[in-house]
Design an enzyme around this catalytic site. Structure first.
Site, mmCIF file in Angstrom:
data_model
loop_
_atom_site.group_PDB
_atom_site.id
_atom_site.type_symbol
_atom_site.label_atom_id
_atom_site.label_comp_id
_atom_site.label_asym_id
_atom_site.label_seq_id
_atom_site.Cartn_x
_atom_site.Cartn_y
_atom_site.Cartn_z
ATOM 1 N N CYS A 186 -14.180 -11.322 18.383
ATOM 2 C CA CYS A 186 -13.218 -10.466 17.682
ATOM 3 C C CYS A 186 -12.225 -9.883 18.687
ATOM 4 C CB CYS A 186 -13.937 -9.359 16.917
ATOM 5 S SG CYS A 186 -14.935 -8.321 17.981
ATOM 6 N N TYR B 205 -26.516 -12.171 19.869
ATOM 7 C CA TYR B 205 -25.757 -11.152 19.125
ATOM 8 C C TYR B 205 -25.756 -11.561 17.649
ATOM 9 C CZ TYR B 205 -24.112 -10.237 23.879
ATOM 10 O OH TYR B 205 -24.041 -9.994 25.235
ATOM 11 N N CYS C 188 -1.089 5.730 7.243
ATOM 12 C CA CYS C 188 -2.459 5.369 7.573
ATOM 13 C C CYS C 188 -2.459 4.516 8.841
ATOM 14 C CB CYS C 188 -2.990 4.593 6.380
ATOM 15 S SG CYS C 188 -4.599 3.954 6.586
ATOM 16 N N GLN D 41 -19.661 -8.710 8.704
ATOM 17 C CA GLN D 41 -18.305 -9.268 8.745
ATOM 18 C C GLN D 41 -17.469 -8.614 7.638
ATOM 19 O OE1 GLN D 41 -17.156 -11.176 11.081
ATOM 20 N NE2 GLN D 41 -19.028 -11.918 12.067
ATOM 21 N N GLU E 160 -30.888 -10.123 18.879
ATOM 22 C CA GLU E 160 -29.957 -9.064 18.485
ATOM 23 C C GLU E 160 -30.408 -7.743 19.101
ATOM 24 O OE1 GLU E 160 -27.165 -8.312 16.720
ATOM 25 O OE2 GLU E 160 -27.713 -6.183 16.814
ATOM 26 N N ASP F 121 -21.830 -14.295 19.479
ATOM 27 C CA ASP F 121 -20.853 -13.496 18.722
ATOM 28 C C ASP F 121 -20.936 -12.044 19.190
ATOM 29 O OD1 ASP F 121 -19.115 -12.417 16.886
ATOM 30 O OD2 ASP F 121 -20.423 -12.696 15.154
ATOM 31 N N CYS G 196 0.833 -1.206 0.000
ATOM 32 C CA CYS G 196 0.000 0.000 0.000
ATOM 33 C C CYS G 196 0.867 1.256 0.000
ATOM 34 C CB CYS G 196 -0.883 -0.005 1.242
ATOM 35 S SG CYS G 196 -1.891 1.468 1.368
HETATM 36 C C1 LIG Z 1 -19.697 -8.934 16.252
HETATM 37 S S1 LIG Z 1 -21.300 -8.505 15.769
HETATM 38 C C2 LIG Z 1 -21.905 -10.066 15.244
HETATM 39 C C3 LIG Z 1 -23.121 -10.040 14.393
HETATM 40 C C4 LIG Z 1 -23.389 -11.349 13.633
HETATM 41 N N1 LIG Z 1 -23.278 -12.511 14.456
HETATM 42 C C5 LIG Z 1 -22.471 -11.458 12.434
HETATM 43 O O1 LIG Z 1 -21.699 -12.385 12.336
HETATM 44 O O2 LIG Z 1 -22.560 -10.592 11.559
HETATM 45 C C6 LIG Z 1 -22.030 -8.203 17.291
HETATM 46 C C7 LIG Z 1 -23.511 -7.912 17.245
HETATM 47 O O3 LIG Z 1 -23.951 -7.708 18.577
HETATM 48 C C8 LIG Z 1 -24.895 -6.671 18.584
HETATM 49 N N2 LIG Z 1 -24.891 -6.131 19.944
HETATM 50 C C9 LIG Z 1 -23.991 -5.272 20.507
HETATM 51 N N3 LIG Z 1 -24.315 -5.038 21.778
HETATM 52 C C10 LIG Z 1 -25.439 -5.760 22.031
HETATM 53 C C11 LIG Z 1 -26.252 -5.930 23.177
HETATM 54 N N4 LIG Z 1 -25.983 -5.294 24.322
HETATM 55 N N5 LIG Z 1 -27.324 -6.758 23.086
HETATM 56 C C12 LIG Z 1 -27.595 -7.408 21.954
HETATM 57 N N6 LIG Z 1 -26.865 -7.283 20.823
HETATM 58 C C13 LIG Z 1 -25.805 -6.456 20.871
HETATM 59 C C14 LIG Z 1 -24.437 -5.703 17.522
HETATM 60 O O4 LIG Z 1 -25.516 -4.915 17.060
HETATM 61 C C15 LIG Z 1 -23.897 -6.677 16.456
HETATM 62 O O5 LIG Z 1 -24.895 -7.011 15.532
#
Ligand SMILES: C[S@@+](CC[C@H](N)C(=O)[O-])C[C@H]1O[C@@H](n2cnc3c(N)ncnc32)[C@H](O)[C@@H]1O
Length: 439
Positions: A388, A296, A86, A269, A317, A362, A80
């Site tokens: 993550c 989540y 960056c 993702q 969610e 997740d 890059c």
């Molecule tokens: C790492 S992402 C994973 C989403 C999904 N599993 C994916 O693979 O795309 C985390 C998710 O948790 C949700 N989230 C964050 N805080 C939360 C909470 N307190 N209660 C419920 N969901 C939550 C976010 O909106 C997001 O969609």
């Protein structure tokens, strides 16, 4: 030597030059050397290299690399043109074995500290170049010029970019025209965030800090969407109110056979390859006819691909728009449900988890301490945890381990090419599920 410690002591950062030999890489990807018994963090360097640096003595001492001295150490050639300016892709100079080991160590160390005994295999799904499907850029007017780019390392400055080699080519192609579009919208467009997402039906572009009050601005935006064949173009004011100016096609994502329309803002993702690796772990670790709760769940990314072989699938969610998009996509299937719930403030209790055999989890970077506490008390004996952030994962894993769960499989996934972050998928079993595994 230049400068010295200011009158206000440590609070006032002073600078001087020093020559340092890098000993190892820190968790953030910086090289670490020592001076006067204190660690000094030097970005863009490798263990074994000697550097002349400008030393910035603040709370943590940092070195800005000036010149490499002594014997060269094998480096990878950064692809890059914005490398070292960056703040995103800090690890481009790491040769492959060191890169893989660095990312594995990001998982190994927190597990060791949490006393969780499990080996960490090689990285899966190292993202190829040109594969990032969402970019989050910043723009600002500086001296009459509009700059669009990424934030510089540890700074609010913007590094203007004309290309971003880790992103999908279709996103890279749009960057110079986007700068032109923002410039053409007029002087009141001062700063904001731009998010570009590649979906299965085309690009979804969101321009923050833009209200598009005038007809002329709206016509420009519509013409831009037509010229670049965007699926959707949205503007969002500084206060966050979002408005889709043009929806030429709904921006759609495909998870298995389910099509989900992307809400105006929701998690996704970072790459399809990384997403596929996480989906594969979920598919491998959930047997047929399982009753699954996906916590989540976002848009249902991880579990919708295996929905047809679940006895029951509930997607929970916290983001109302994501949950509603998911609910619309699965409305025709009575065995599937999507609901919105804040799992931090109001985690699912053990009684609510009773109808399920397995949970998929997740959470965001902070982990899921309160929900994990409830999972530990529930009757289900199978958990697939996608994370993550290895630190919060190790903390939650320790809690599960204390409740009788065993970590039986772990896959680190390289979702973020050249960034210090690493994603992982892990399988925890206890009770009958564990007994079956051992049988
Ligand atoms: C790492 S992402 C994973 C989403 C999904 N599993 C994916 O693979 O795309 C985390 C998710 O948790 C949700 N989230 C964050 N805080 C939360 C909470 N307190 N209660 C419920 N969901 C939550 C976010 O909106 C997001 O969609």
């Amino acid at each position: 030597m230049k400068g010295g410690r200011g009158k206000r002591g440590r609070a006032a950062a002073a600078t001087r030059e020093a020559t340092l030999t890098i000993e190892r890489l820190g968790t953030g990807g910086d090289g670490i050397a020592h001076l006067e018994g204190r660690p000094v963090f030097v970005p863009f360097t490798l263990p074994g290299e000697t550097w002349r640096v400008v030393l910035q003595e603040g709370g943590a001492w940092r070195g800005r690399p000036l010149e490499r001295l002594g014997e060269p150490v094998a480096r990878a050639e950064p692809s890059c043109p914005h490398f070292t300016r960056c703040g995103g892709c800090l690890l481009q100079h790491l040769p492959d074995p060191l890169y893989d080991e660095f990312k594995r160590q990001r998982v190994i160390e927190p597990l060791r500290q949490a006393r969780i005994d499990h080996s960490v295999p090689a990285l899966l799904a190292r993202s190829p170049q040109a594969s990032r499907r969402r970019v989050r850029l910043a723009y600002a007017r500086r001296g009459g010029r509009l700059l669009l780019g990424y934030r510089a390392l540890r700074s609010h400055d913007i590094v203007p970019i004309a290309t971003c080699p880790i992103s999908l080519p279709v996103i890279q192609d749009l960057l110079p025209p986007l700068t032109g579009l923002l410039t053409s919208l007029g002087g009141e467009i001062r700063e904001g965030e731009v998010v570009v997402t590649a979906t299965h039906t085309g690009l979804d572009v969101r321009l923050g800090g833009v209200e598009a009050r005038s007809l002329e601005q709206r016509e420009r935006l519509a013409a831009f969407a037509d010229t670049w064949d965007l699926a959707r173009l949205t503007v969002a004011s500084e206060r966050g109110a979002a408005e889709a100016i043009v929806t030429r096609r709904p921006p759609v994502l495909r998870f298995g056979t389910t099509l989900v329309t992307l809400p105006l803002a929701s998690f996704l993702q970072a790459t399809e390859a990384g997403e596929a690796a996480l989906q594969a772990a979920v598919a491998d670790w959930l047997p047929d006819r399982t009753r699954v709760v996906d916590l989540y769940a976002g848009l249902g990314t991880l579990t919708l691909p295996i929905a047809t072989r679940c006895e029951r699938l509930d997607l929970v969610e916290g983001d109302a728009d994501a949950s509603a998009a998911c609910a619309r996509a699965i409305a025709a299937y009575p065995r599937l449900q999507a609901r919105c719930r804040d799992l931090e403030a109001d985690p699912l209790e053990a009684a609510e988890l009773a109808p399920f055999d397995a949970a998929v989890l997740d959470p965001p970077r902070s982990g899921a301490a309160r929900q994990v506490e409830r999972l530990a008390k529930a009757s289900l004996d199978r958990i697939v945890y996608v994370s993550c952030h290895p630190g919060s994962f190790a903390r939650d894993a320790q809690h599960l381990q204390a409740a009788g769960f065993e970590l039986v499989a772990l896959r680190p996934v390289d979702q973020f090419l050249f960034a210090p972050e690493v994603e992982l998928a892990a399988l925890f079993l206890r009770g009958q599920a564990k007994a079956k595994l051992n049988a």
